[in-house]
Design a protein around this motif. Structure first.
Motif, short mmCIF file in Angstrom:
data_model
loop_
_atom_site.label_atom_id
_atom_site.label_comp_id
_atom_site.label_asym_id
_atom_site.label_seq_id
_atom_site.Cartn_x
_atom_site.Cartn_y
_atom_site.Cartn_z
N ARG A 266 0.70 -1.25 0.13
CA ARG A 266 -0.03 -0.05 -0.10
C ARG A 266 0.86 1.24 0.09
O ARG A 266 1.93 1.21 0.38
N ALA A 267 0.17 2.29 -0.43
CA ALA A 267 0.94 3.87 -0.53
C ALA A 267 0.85 4.37 0.66
O ALA A 267 -0.09 4.36 1.55
N GLN B 10 3.75 10.32 5.83
CA GLN B 10 4.41 9.03 6.15
C GLN B 10 5.87 9.10 4.97
O GLN B 10 6.77 8.80 5.53
N GLY C 254 -2.82 6.58 15.36
CA GLY C 254 -3.27 6.16 14.21
C GLY C 254 -2.82 6.69 12.79
O GLY C 254 -3.14 6.81 11.80
N SER C 255 -1.40 7.48 12.87
CA SER C 255 -0.71 8.34 11.81
C SER C 255 0.06 7.16 11.17
O SER C 255 0.77 7.56 10.26
N GLY C 256 0.09 5.91 11.69
CA GLY C 256 0.72 5.05 10.85
C GLY C 256 2.30 5.02 11.15
O GLY C 256 3.09 4.67 10.36
N LYS C 257 2.67 4.98 12.40
CA LYS C 257 4.09 4.73 12.90
C LYS C 257 4.61 3.42 12.41
O LYS C 257 5.88 3.37 12.37
N THR C 258 3.84 2.56 13.04
CA THR C 258 4.39 1.22 12.68
C THR C 258 4.66 0.75 11.24
O THR C 258 5.63 0.19 11.15
N VAL D 6 -3.87 8.37 9.09
CA VAL D 6 -3.94 7.88 7.68
C VAL D 6 -5.32 7.75 7.07
O VAL D 6 -6.56 7.68 7.71
N ASP E 51 -4.62 -1.81 17.89
CA ASP E 51 -5.30 -1.04 16.77
C ASP E 51 -6.57 -2.05 16.31
O ASP E 51 -6.55 -2.89 15.77
N ARG F 22 -10.49 4.03 14.64
CA ARG F 22 -9.09 3.80 13.64
C ARG F 22 -9.55 3.28 12.46
O ARG F 22 -9.00 2.82 11.52
P1 ADP Z 1 0.05 4.59 14.99
O1 ADP Z 1 1.12 3.54 15.58
O2 ADP Z 1 0.83 5.56 14.58
O3 ADP Z 1 -0.97 4.86 15.99
P2 ADP Z 1 -0.62 2.43 13.24
O4 ADP Z 1 0.73 2.14 12.62
O5 ADP Z 1 -1.23 1.37 14.17
O6 ADP Z 1 -0.34 4.06 13.98
O7 ADP Z 1 -1.65 2.69 11.91
C1 ADP Z 1 -2.81 2.77 12.23
C2 ADP Z 1 -3.74 2.11 11.08
O8 ADP Z 1 -3.37 2.56 9.79
C3 ADP Z 1 -3.26 0.44 11.14
O9 ADP Z 1 -4.41 0.00 10.88
C4 ADP Z 1 -2.30 0.55 10.01
O10 ADP Z 1 -2.22 -0.77 9.23
C5 ADP Z 1 -3.06 1.54 8.87
N1 ADP Z 1 -2.22 2.20 7.76
C6 ADP Z 1 -0.83 2.60 8.39
N2 ADP Z 1 -0.31 3.19 7.20
C7 ADP Z 1 -1.15 3.14 6.07
C8 ADP Z 1 -1.35 3.67 4.87
N3 ADP Z 1 -0.12 4.05 4.34
N4 ADP Z 1 -2.28 3.30 4.02
C9 ADP Z 1 -3.49 2.62 4.61
N5 ADP Z 1 -3.44 2.20 6.00
C10 ADP Z 1 -2.18 2.36 6.51
#
Ligand code: ADP
Ligand code: ZN
Length: 738
Positions: A199-200, A205, A231-235, A385, A557, A597
């Motif tokens: 995924r993009a 990010q 929920g910003s997609g740090k992982t 995200v 999540d 989320r």
């Molecule tokens: P954080 O750790 O910042 O709270 P997460 O890494 O758990 O956030 O990401 C939140 C959700 O968004 C997860 O379900 C993840 O799979 C999803 N996600 C992360 N990056 C993207 C992306 N680029 N496109 C779509 N979904 C994403």
């Protein structure tokens, strides 16, 4: 004399000096285990230096056994342990103990398997002739892996066992027994998580990742703060950055604060990196931890996911250390050595030339200050995200609620209505109360008798037990059955006061009969694997309402959660701890971050008695910057960390008077250094929890900006009073001053 210094498993001790008798021509290297006499016992210690500190006047005792010819602990991990012992005023044996896998100090009690390793003779013949092609192939394979390969792995490569036996009889390889491999992923990984690498990335990010990629490519030490809202997609960023570092031939350490978070993150990394991921945390059995450790040590692992002690994992070339939720207090160990996993990670990265990424939506005051000062690079993710909105937060003033609906209300009308609505829409709910048990106290309505712990200055917490009640101390585990009538006056009016997660669970079950309710707290999670089971059930929709303590507040999540209820937002605010507001802000922001989320927007409902408190107000607006600025003013004016350094020293005694006298003596010993440095000494005074496990407790604080001088002064003062060392607990950079 051939002297070495050895860390022995005895609390508070500095390294001891021993002589290596001539029957060992090679000095055991730093990191090797040796058997040495201590008093009348023989213990297994670890060589920490050849720089031996001066031998005792009576002469050094002899080493009685050498367990390893090669370092058991890598030399850089030994150096890290020495730093920990020095900085946190712990014994070097205590520090080495955290880095050792369980069981490494006794004869192995685990199921064993055979491991084959090349001897130095075996390696030297590789250069010349005189071995058969088959033998050469085996030796070449083993040359790449100094700690050896399992016999089964050689078999898998088509090596017949008689070839190995011949090599052993010629002294070219050794075969040793070693604990068998178990795969703890079987039960600790959430099966539903899978990483979608295609995924993009969002624009935010993308730009954070490209900055981090560039930092990783320099292969130099650097610290970056990834400040991203929940929920910003740090992982996702960690995963991609980890891939890059692994392709450089270096390894990755991913630290998570709670065991509760390991299964899902470990699962994601496993789906992305396959079997070259190991996990390290204390909920694994000794055997499992030992196995995982050995795999890392043998170089079979690229990524280690673990809790605080994973910072000591025996990785050969760590290139990236991620500390996820870096603000979390579980990174601090609350027994010796009282180290902070994040800070040790930074020290390790410094010597390894690695990149550190500190991730958080609510960075600690310390970290944010370092970022503002330019010591760390700050990267921000301000949006969730896929344009998902942050949860909206609604405050419920419980004083109004009590006035309207009576003093026994636990779940407000607003929260109850919101739960009802989510249940009817088949969405999920998380309810947080940071207090376990059923009730916080029991008392007699007639004579006022209460149930206090006989060993600690605290009232017992009531838990449900079958059809009756049990009162238990959360500090020492003392427990009694709650009788039907008062022990003192025999009146049948025993009443519960206060409430905890067990009561919330019961109320939800009663008020929403169709709902499937689960609970997560330390009491419900005693059984191994219980936590992963509940979280997995919640993730797959088998639970509608999940009630729990802060264990459920962070990291997870769960896309179908659209409502988060916080029962008492102010549980922590009453505590006499200068970090109370910070904790409250973090907890509320994190828990609100669990809602919305997925596709549906989320809402958080926060019940509080102090809706006007700034930590609650700014958490509602999720305004980190405002919180930080306000809190820093307070810390500065009161001279609290991060504006100064702090050391908490706790002194125990059989009586309060005895503890006070001992503490006063230590303080007297510190006064000259305090005047010179200068730094201030506050106390001694009785600790807030003045009695614990039958001992009386007194504390004093050292406070000032001359941090090294403070540590040195305390170290010197305690060294001059060896008779009190056992009664004193030193906590450098304390997170919890109770
Ligand atoms: P954080 O750790 O910042 O709270 P997460 O890494 O758990 O956030 O990401 C939140 C959700 O968004 C997860 O379900 C993840 O799979 C999803 N996600 C992360 N990056 C993207 C992306 N680029 N496109 C779509 N979904 C994403
Ligand atoms: Zn107790």
């Amino acid at each position: 004399m051939r002297l070495i210094s050895v860390a022995v498993p005895v609390p508070y001790l500095e390294p001891l000096t021993y002589n290596v008798p001539d029957r060992w021509p090679d000095l055991p290297p730093v990191g090797a285990r040796v058997r040495v006499p201590v008093g009348s016992r023989t213990v297994v210690g670890c060589v920490v230096g050849h720089d031996a500190s001066p031998a005792p006047a009576s002469g050094a005792k002899d080493v009685v056994g050498v367990l390893d010819k090669e370092p058991f602990l890598p030399a850089d991990v030994v150096a890290l342990c020495r730093w920990v012992a020095d900085y946190y005023l712990a014994g070097v044996g205590d520090a080495i103990g955290v880095a050792m896998p369980p069981g490494s100090r006794r004869a192995s009690a685990f199921k064993t398997r055979r491991v084959v390793a090349a001897t130095s003779h075996g390696l030297s013949v590789l250069a010349g002739a005189g071995v058969t092609p088959k033998q050469r192939a085996v030796l070449e394979a083993l040359a790449a892996v100094p700690v050896g390969l399992p016999a089964s792995a050689l078999r898998d490569r088509g090596v017949r066992s008689d070839v190995v036996r011949r090599l052993a009889s010629q002294g070219l390889v050794v075969i040793r027994a070693e604990a068998d491999e178990r795969d703890p992923f079987e039960r600790s990984v959430l099966a539903h998580v899978a990483h979608d690498g295609s995924r993009a990335l969002s624009d935010e990010q993308e730009s954070a990742l490209s900055r981090l990629d560039a930092l990783a490519d320099t292969r130099a030490f650097h610290v970056a703060l990834l400040h991203g809202v929940t929920g910003s997609g740090k992982t996702e960023i960690y995963l991609r950055l980890a891939g890059r570092v692994c392709r450089q031939g270096r390894q990755v350490l991913l630290m998570v604060p709670e065991i509760a978070l390991t299964p899902s993150v470990a699962g994601l990394f496993r789906s992305a990196f396959g079997a070259r991921v190991a996990i390290q945390h204390s909920a694994l059995s000794d055997g499992e931890r030992h196995d995982q450790w050995q795999r890392i040590r043998r170089g079979e692992v690229d990524v280690v996911v673990g809790t605080r002690s994973a910072v000591f994992a025996p990785l050969a070339h760590p290139g990236l250390i991620v500390v996820d939720e870096e603000h979390d207090t579980s990174y601090k160990q609350d027994e010796a050595p009282r180290y902070h996993g994040r800070d040790v990670a930074i020290v390790r990265a410094q010597s390894a030339g690695a990149l550190v990424v500190l991730g958080s939506a609510t960075p600690s005051m310390e970290t944010y200050q370092n970022a503002l000062a330019g010591k760390y690079t700050r990267l921000t993710l301000e949006r969730r995200v896929l344009d998902r909105q942050l949860a909206t937060v609604r405050l419920v003033n419980m004083r109004d609620e009590y006035a309207d609906a009576g003093p026994d209300v636990v779940i407000s009308r607003a929260l109850a209505a919101a739960i009802e609505e989510r249940l009817s829409r088949r969405e999920q709910v998380v309810i947080l109360l940071n207090r376990r048990g059923y009730a916080t106290a029991v008392f007699c309505r007639q004579c006022g008798d209460t149930f206090e712990c006989p060993n600690c200055s605290i009232s017992l917490t009531v838990h449900r037990k079958g059809s009756g009640w049990k009162a238990r101390c959360h500090y020492c585990n003392y427990a009694v059955d709650v009788p039907k009538s008062c022990r003192k006056c025999a009146a049948p009016y025993l009443e519960h006061a206060g409430f905890g997660t067990e009561k919330i669970e019961q109320q939800i079950i009663e008020r929403f009969p169709g709902a499937r309710v689960g609970r997560v707290d330390r009491d419900s999670m005693r059984r191994k694997g219980a936590l992963a089971a509940v979280l997995s059930k919640f993730a797959t929709g088998g639970i509608d309402v999940l009630v729990g303590t802060q264990m459920i507040a962070k990291g997870h999540d769960f896309p179908r959660v659209t409502l988060v209820g916080v029962i008492s937002a102010d549980v922590g605010l009453g505590l006499a701890d200068f970090r109370a507001a910070e904790r409250t802000f973090q907890l509320l922001t994190q828990v609100a971050g669990r809602a919305g989320r997925g596709e549906q927007a989320g809402e958080a409902i926060v019940q509080t008695l102090y809706p006007e408190h700034y930590s609650i107000q700014v958490a509602c607006r999720q305004d980190y910057q405002a919180f930080f600025e306000r809190e820093l003013v307070y810390r500065r004016s009161m001279r609290y960390p991060p504006t100064v350094g702090l050391i908490n020293t706790l002194v125990r005694g059989r009586t309060l008077q005895e503890a006070m006298q001992t503490a006063a003596a230590v303080v007297r010993g510190l006064q000259p250094a305090a005047a010179q440095a200068p730094f201030s000494i506050l106390g001694p005074a009785p600790a807030p929890l003045v009695k614990l496990r039958g001992e009386h407790r007194v504390q004093f604080f050292l406070k000032g900006s001359r941090r090294a001088a403070m540590r040195q002064a305390l170290r010197d003062a305690l060294a001059r009073m060896p008779e009190v060392r056992r009664k004193v607990t030193v906590d450098v950079d304390p997170l919890n001053v109770l």
